[in-house]
Design a protein around this motif. Structure first.
Motif, PDB file in Angstrom:
ATOM      1  N   LEU A   1       0.814  -1.304  -0.031  1.00  0.00           N
ATOM      2  CA  LEU A   1      -0.071  -0.019   0.008  1.00  0.00           C
ATOM      3  C   LEU A   1       0.809   1.108   0.011  1.00  0.00           C
ATOM      4  CD1 LEU A   1      -2.816  -0.983   2.660  1.00  0.00           C
ATOM      5  CD2 LEU A   1      -3.053  -0.651   0.179  1.00  0.00           C
ATOM      6  N   ASP A   2       2.126   1.249   0.563  1.00  0.00           N
ATOM      7  CA  ASP A   2       2.952   2.192   0.697  1.00  0.00           C
ATOM      8  C   ASP A   2       3.890   2.419  -0.633  1.00  0.00           C
ATOM      9  OD1 ASP A   2       2.129   2.770   3.236  1.00  0.00           O
ATOM     10  OD2 ASP A   2       3.606   1.649   4.136  1.00  0.00           O
ATOM     11  N   TYR A   3       3.725   1.532  -1.746  1.00  0.00           N
ATOM     12  CA  TYR A   3       4.537   1.384  -2.989  1.00  0.00           C
ATOM     13  C   TYR A   3       3.544   1.199  -4.021  1.00  0.00           C
ATOM     14  CZ  TYR A   3       8.342   0.221   0.424  1.00  0.00           C
ATOM     15  OH  TYR A   3       9.057   0.147   1.683  1.00  0.00           O
ATOM     16  N   PRO A   4       2.768   2.405  -4.362  1.00  0.00           N
ATOM     17  CA  PRO A   4       1.954   2.250  -5.437  1.00  0.00           C
ATOM     18  C   PRO A   4       2.188   2.009  -6.853  1.00  0.00           C
ATOM     19  CG  PRO A   4       2.350   4.572  -5.032  1.00  0.00           C
ATOM     20  CD  PRO A   4       3.046   3.891  -4.016  1.00  0.00           C
ATOM     21  N   ASN A   5       3.353   1.994  -7.188  1.00  0.00           N
ATOM     22  CA  ASN A   5       3.984   1.497  -8.567  1.00  0.00           C
ATOM     23  C   ASN A   5       4.630   0.049  -8.205  1.00  0.00           C
ATOM     24  OD1 ASN A   5       3.164   3.751  -9.693  1.00  0.00           O
ATOM     25  ND2 ASN A   5       4.853   4.937  -9.124  1.00  0.00           N
ATOM     26  N   ALA A   6       4.474  -0.703  -7.396  1.00  0.00           N
ATOM     27  CA  ALA A   6       5.105  -2.007  -6.997  1.00  0.00           C
ATOM     28  C   ALA A   6       4.523  -2.949  -8.031  1.00  0.00           C
ATOM     29  CB  ALA A   6       4.667  -2.568  -5.572  1.00  0.00           C
ATOM     30  N   ARG A   7       5.450  -3.833  -8.427  1.00  0.00           N
ATOM     31  CA  ARG A   7       5.030  -4.945  -9.186  1.00  0.00           C
ATOM     32  C   ARG A   7       5.481  -6.152  -8.760  1.00  0.00           C
ATOM     33  NH1 ARG A   7       2.059  -1.719 -10.715  1.00  0.00           N
ATOM     34  NH2 ARG A   7       1.524  -0.781 -12.733  1.00  0.00           N
ATOM     35  N   VAL A   8       4.319  -7.053  -8.632  1.00  0.00           N
ATOM     36  CA  VAL A   8       4.696  -8.717  -8.063  1.00  0.00           C
ATOM     37  C   VAL A   8       4.275  -9.466  -9.274  1.00  0.00           C
ATOM     38  CG1 VAL A   8       3.805 -10.321  -6.567  1.00  0.00           C
ATOM     39  CG2 VAL A   8       3.655  -7.871  -5.827  1.00  0.00           C
ATOM     40  N   PHE A   9       5.770 -10.218  -9.419  1.00  0.00           N
ATOM     41  CA  PHE A   9       5.791 -11.135 -10.623  1.00  0.00           C
ATOM     42  C   PHE A   9       5.303 -12.821 -10.006  1.00  0.00           C
ATOM     43  CE2 PHE A   9       8.015  -7.668 -11.712  1.00  0.00           C
ATOM     44  CZ  PHE A   9       7.621  -7.381 -13.004  1.00  0.00           C
ATOM     45  N   GLY A  10       4.186 -13.322 -10.301  1.00  0.00           N
ATOM     46  CA  GLY A  10       3.944 -14.555  -9.774  1.00  0.00           C
ATOM     47  C   GLY A  10       4.460 -15.807 -10.588  1.00  0.00           C
ATOM     48  N   ASP A  11       4.074 -17.207 -10.128  1.00  0.00           N
ATOM     49  CA  ASP A  11       4.784 -18.076 -10.866  1.00  0.00           C
ATOM     50  C   ASP A  11       3.454 -19.223 -10.684  1.00  0.00           C
ATOM     51  OD1 ASP A  11       6.832 -19.958 -11.861  1.00  0.00           O
ATOM     52  OD2 ASP A  11       7.973 -18.449 -10.976  1.00  0.00           O
ATOM     53  N   ILE A  12       3.925 -20.531 -11.344  1.00  0.00           N
ATOM     54  CA  ILE A  12       3.032 -21.586 -11.475  1.00  0.00           C
ATOM     55  C   ILE A  12       2.924 -22.353 -10.088  1.00  0.00           C
ATOM     56  CG2 ILE A  12       2.525 -23.550 -12.700  1.00  0.00           C
ATOM     57  CD1 ILE A  12       2.497 -21.284 -14.455  1.00  0.00           C
ATOM     58  N   GLY A  13       1.676 -22.597  -9.459  1.00  0.00           N
ATOM     59  CA  GLY A  13       1.366 -23.098  -8.455  1.00  0.00           C
ATOM     60  C   GLY A  13       0.050 -22.666  -7.728  1.00  0.00           C
ATOM     61  N   CYS A  14      -0.216 -23.277  -6.699  1.00  0.00           N
ATOM     62  CA  CYS A  14      -1.303 -22.902  -6.062  1.00  0.00           C
ATOM     63  C   CYS A  14      -1.557 -21.262  -5.760  1.00  0.00           C
ATOM     64  CB  CYS A  14      -1.541 -23.475  -4.488  1.00  0.00           C
ATOM     65  SG  CYS A  14      -1.707 -25.169  -4.506  1.00  0.00           S
ATOM     66  N   TYR A  15      -0.459 -20.687  -5.488  1.00  0.00           N
ATOM     67  CA  TYR A  15      -0.379 -19.289  -5.040  1.00  0.00           C
ATOM     68  C   TYR A  15      -0.738 -18.406  -6.198  1.00  0.00           C
ATOM     69  CZ  TYR A  15       4.284 -20.618  -7.052  1.00  0.00           C
ATOM     70  OH  TYR A  15       5.181 -21.055  -7.612  1.00  0.00           O
ATOM     71  N   THR A  16      -0.651 -19.254  -7.533  1.00  0.00           N
ATOM     72  CA  THR A  16      -1.090 -18.276  -8.736  1.00  0.00           C
ATOM     73  C   THR A  16      -2.739 -17.703  -8.393  1.00  0.00           C
ATOM     74  OG1 THR A  16      -0.069 -19.757 -10.145  1.00  0.00           O
ATOM     75  CG2 THR A  16      -1.399 -18.353 -11.047  1.00  0.00           C
ATOM     76  N   LEU A  17      -3.485 -18.347  -7.424  1.00  0.00           N
ATOM     77  CA  LEU A  17      -4.598 -17.890  -7.063  1.00  0.00           C
ATOM     78  C   LEU A  17      -4.528 -16.581  -6.362  1.00  0.00           C
ATOM     79  CD1 LEU A  17      -6.088 -21.462  -6.121  1.00  0.00           C
ATOM     80  CD2 LEU A  17      -6.597 -20.262  -8.280  1.00  0.00           C
ATOM     81  N   GLY A  18      -3.433 -16.271  -5.795  1.00  0.00           N
ATOM     82  CA  GLY A  18      -3.367 -15.037  -5.662  1.00  0.00           C
ATOM     83  C   GLY A  18      -3.842 -13.828  -6.353  1.00  0.00           C
ATOM     84  N   PHE A  19      -3.897 -14.062  -7.769  1.00  0.00           N
ATOM     85  CA  PHE A  19      -4.319 -12.891  -8.563  1.00  0.00           C
ATOM     86  C   PHE A  19      -5.802 -12.693  -8.362  1.00  0.00           C
ATOM     87  CE2 PHE A  19      -6.265 -12.270 -13.023  1.00  0.00           C
ATOM     88  CZ  PHE A  19      -5.502 -10.902 -13.129  1.00  0.00           C
ATOM     89  N   LEU A  20      -6.353 -13.831  -7.938  1.00  0.00           N
ATOM     90  CA  LEU A  20      -7.995 -13.654  -7.919  1.00  0.00           C
ATOM     91  C   LEU A  20      -8.542 -12.714  -6.596  1.00  0.00           C
ATOM     92  CD1 LEU A  20      -9.056 -17.239  -8.919  1.00  0.00           C
ATOM     93  CD2 LEU A  20      -8.755 -15.135 -10.374  1.00  0.00           C
ATOM     94  N   PRO A  21      -9.749 -12.327  -6.510  1.00  0.00           N
ATOM     95  CA  PRO A  21     -10.045 -11.771  -5.325  1.00  0.00           C
ATOM     96  C   PRO A  21     -10.063 -12.888  -4.072  1.00  0.00           C
ATOM     97  CG  PRO A  21     -11.367 -11.282  -7.017  1.00  0.00           C
ATOM     98  CD  PRO A  21     -10.631 -12.297  -7.598  1.00  0.00           C
ATOM     99  N   PRO A  22      -9.751 -12.427  -2.850  1.00  0.00           N
ATOM    100  CA  PRO A  22      -9.889 -11.076  -2.364  1.00  0.00           C
ATOM    101  C   PRO A  22      -8.286 -10.516  -2.444  1.00  0.00           C
ATOM    102  CG  PRO A  22      -9.736 -12.675  -0.461  1.00  0.00           C
ATOM    103  CD  PRO A  22      -9.888 -13.212  -1.890  1.00  0.00           C
ATOM    104  N   TYR A  23      -7.218 -11.218  -3.060  1.00  0.00           N
ATOM    105  CA  TYR A  23      -5.938 -10.681  -2.753  1.00  0.00           C
ATOM    106  C   TYR A  23      -5.566  -9.682  -4.173  1.00  0.00           C
ATOM    107  CZ  TYR A  23      -5.957 -13.970   1.002  1.00  0.00           C
ATOM    108  OH  TYR A  23      -6.293 -14.608   2.134  1.00  0.00           O
TER     109      TYR A  23
END
Length: 535
Positions: A369-391
């Motif tokens: 929230l303190d870094y409005p231009n941050a970019r997060v690069f994801g990968d293949i796995g369960c945690y790809t679901l972090g793209f979906l709501p609510p995260y």
């Protein structure tokens, strides 16, 4: 003896009964159950069949080549995108040839049920100039294993066996052998001049393999798995490959009134194709996947035969086939029994309740929230679901291991902060080399290796790097000061957020390892412990 088997299980049983000495694989839907079946097989344990998971598909392919080099029968299994990972040794395996039989089993995923694309692995077989088999049923999948090993040893080439999701994950009764074939003896017949791919040797092998293509096509034309079934009505002929042949037969329970050419063995049997195109006014080509056969048929057909299929719109250009789609292409009235039910409320996938990935994303989102231009690069796995709501926490997911290298590339472009999030199994699969690049160039990235102590997305298989990640990172040259381990629990949120903030503000490569066991495997282990205590 008869068994009720998944297509994957029929493949595994067929390989075991054909004298398999080792299976090498990285888990990936829809291929995972092949290796799991062998891991659970009493015969495999009795005969010492290798069945440990490999770190990735490339290492699996190379290990299987090594077993073949020593004269033993080996199989390497993967999903279609895994074939991209092992393309280097796979294509070169045609140049080395084989000593013991070698099967490369690839499970394609048309309609992308759990994949990034729906590529058709038959193109790889043609590209590498190796024979390719594509079973239409579980019984044929079982039978093909012995034949594929024999073909591999006779032609001194690996054999690609291609299945699709419905074949892999549907069940049928399979007649299996009472007495399995014994494993090959170790031998030293592999000639170094074939296996050392210096240009002088590779050129000779290339000439040999190229010259083999005519013989391989003749073998395909005579194969019991390719058959021409004539019929009275020649207004249309139908070429059906793989499981599409089953769909076609479901449309005609009393027999197809048109000539049918079933193709399950490649190279394309051109003589059989020409027989059909010479006899029929039009030809419908039904194949699961891309228009692989359709494109080739247009190059070998004589005269003005009309070719229909995916390229001309009679069948959809993408996605899986089913009997209803075949009926529609044939102009047969259909009740669309296979159509998607619109009354069922969609249930989008979500991270399990209590999953450690949830706490990681909650902490990461709070910090960013303190870094409005941050970019997060994801990968293949369960945690790809972090793209979906609510995260809604990640901005990319391309292929195994891409998170770290994409974050590095973004940092090279001037992006800050650049964060990569990768799972434990994916990190050892293909993330380590990206981290080495980042360390070597002192890239300003923060890498989160979300460690749930298993390969969770595919069912909880062993993860190659469990309890080794700190040592791996140190070995790659990461500073001890910027290697942090946290436990992702709500009660630790203040510590986790502070750790993420500190490492983002450090202008160099850093790694944070949130470690907590996957809820699914934890429940399984607790149940196993409870059952053991009862005994």
């Amino acid at each position: 003896m008869k068994k009720l088997l998944l297509g994957d299980e029929a493949i595994a049983q067929g390989a075991l009964d054909a004298g398999l000495s080792g299976v090498y694989a990285y888990p990936g839907t829809p291929s995972t159950e092949i290796t799991e079946y062998i891991q659970g097989s009493a015969l495999a344990r009795e005969w010492g069949v290798h069945s440990r998971w490999s770190t990735n598909e490339k290492t699996a392919m190379e290990a299987a080549l090594g077993m073949s080099f020593m004269g033993k029968r080996a199989m390497v299994c993967m999903k279609h995108v895994g074939l991209n990972v092992c393309a280097d040794p796979f294509v070169n395996s045609a140049m080395t040839g084989t000593n013991g039989g070698l099967i490369v089993l690839v499970a394609d995923d048309p309609s992308m049920h759990s994949s990034q694309d729906e590529q058709d692995s038959r193109f790889y077989g043609k590209f590498a100039m190796i024979p390719t088999l594509e079973p239409v049923s579980q019984q044929e999948a079982y039978d093909m294993m012995e034949e594929a090993f024999q073909l591999s040893e006779e032609q001194h080439l690996p054999v690609l066996v291609r299945v699709t999701t419905r074949m892999a994950h549907s069940r049928a009764v399979v007649k299996v052998k009472e007495t399995p074939r014994q494993q090959n003896e170790l031998n030293y017949n592999a000639q170094a001049s074939n296996w050392v791919l210096l240009p002088a040797f590779a050129r000779k092998r290339n000439d040999i393999v190229t010259a083999q293509q005519a013989e391989l096509e003749t073998i395909a034309e005579k194969s019991s798995h390719n058959k021409y079934e004539d019929a009275a009505d020649h207004s249309m002929g139908i070429i059906a490959t793989g499981i599409a042949y089953n769909y076609l037969m479901e449309c005609f329970p009393d027999g197809c009134p048109f000539p049918v050419l079933k193709i399950s063995h490649y190279p394309l049997p051109k003589a059989l194709v020409r027989r059909m195109t010479e006899a029929c006014e039009s030809v419908l080509i039904a194949e699961e996947g891309q228009p692989f056969v359709e494109e080739m048929v247009r190059g070998v057909m004589p005269g003005n035969t009309v070719i229909k299929g995916r390229l001309t719109g009679e069948l959809p250009r993408t996605g899986e086939l089913n009997p209803d789609l075949i009926k529609k292409a044939l102009g047969i009235e259909s009740d669309e029994r296979y159509a998607t039910c619109e009354d069922v409320v969609p249930r989008p996938p979500a991270l399990c309740q209590g999953c450690g990935h949830r706490d990681v994303y909650a902490a990461l989102n709070q910090v960013l929230l303190d870094y409005p231009n941050a970019r997060v690069f994801g990968d293949i796995g369960c945690y790809t679901l972090g793209f979906l709501p609510p995260y809604k926490a990640i901005h990319s997911c391309v292929d195994m291991g891409a998170s770290i290298t994409m974050a590095k590339g973004a940092s090279d472009a001037g992006q800050w902060p650049a964060v990569a999030i990768i799972g434990d199994s994916t990190f050892t699969h293909s993330g380590m080399t990206g981290l080495l690049d980042a360390i070597n160039e002192n890239a300003d990235i923060t890498v989160i290796i979300s460690d749930n102590l298993t390969t969770a997305m595919t069912g909880g298989q062993d993860s190659a790097g469990t309890n080794k990640f700190e040592a791996i990172c140190r070995g790659l040259g990461l500073s001890e000061e910027h290697l942090k381990v946290v436990v992702p629990l709500p009660k630790n949120m203040a510590e986790i957020t502070q750790t993420i903030r500190d490492e983002i503000n450090y202008h160099g490569p850093s790694v944070i390892i949130p470690r907590r066991e996957c809820m699914q495997t934890l429940q399984r282990h607790l149940k196993q412990k409870k059952n053991a205590e009862r005994k």
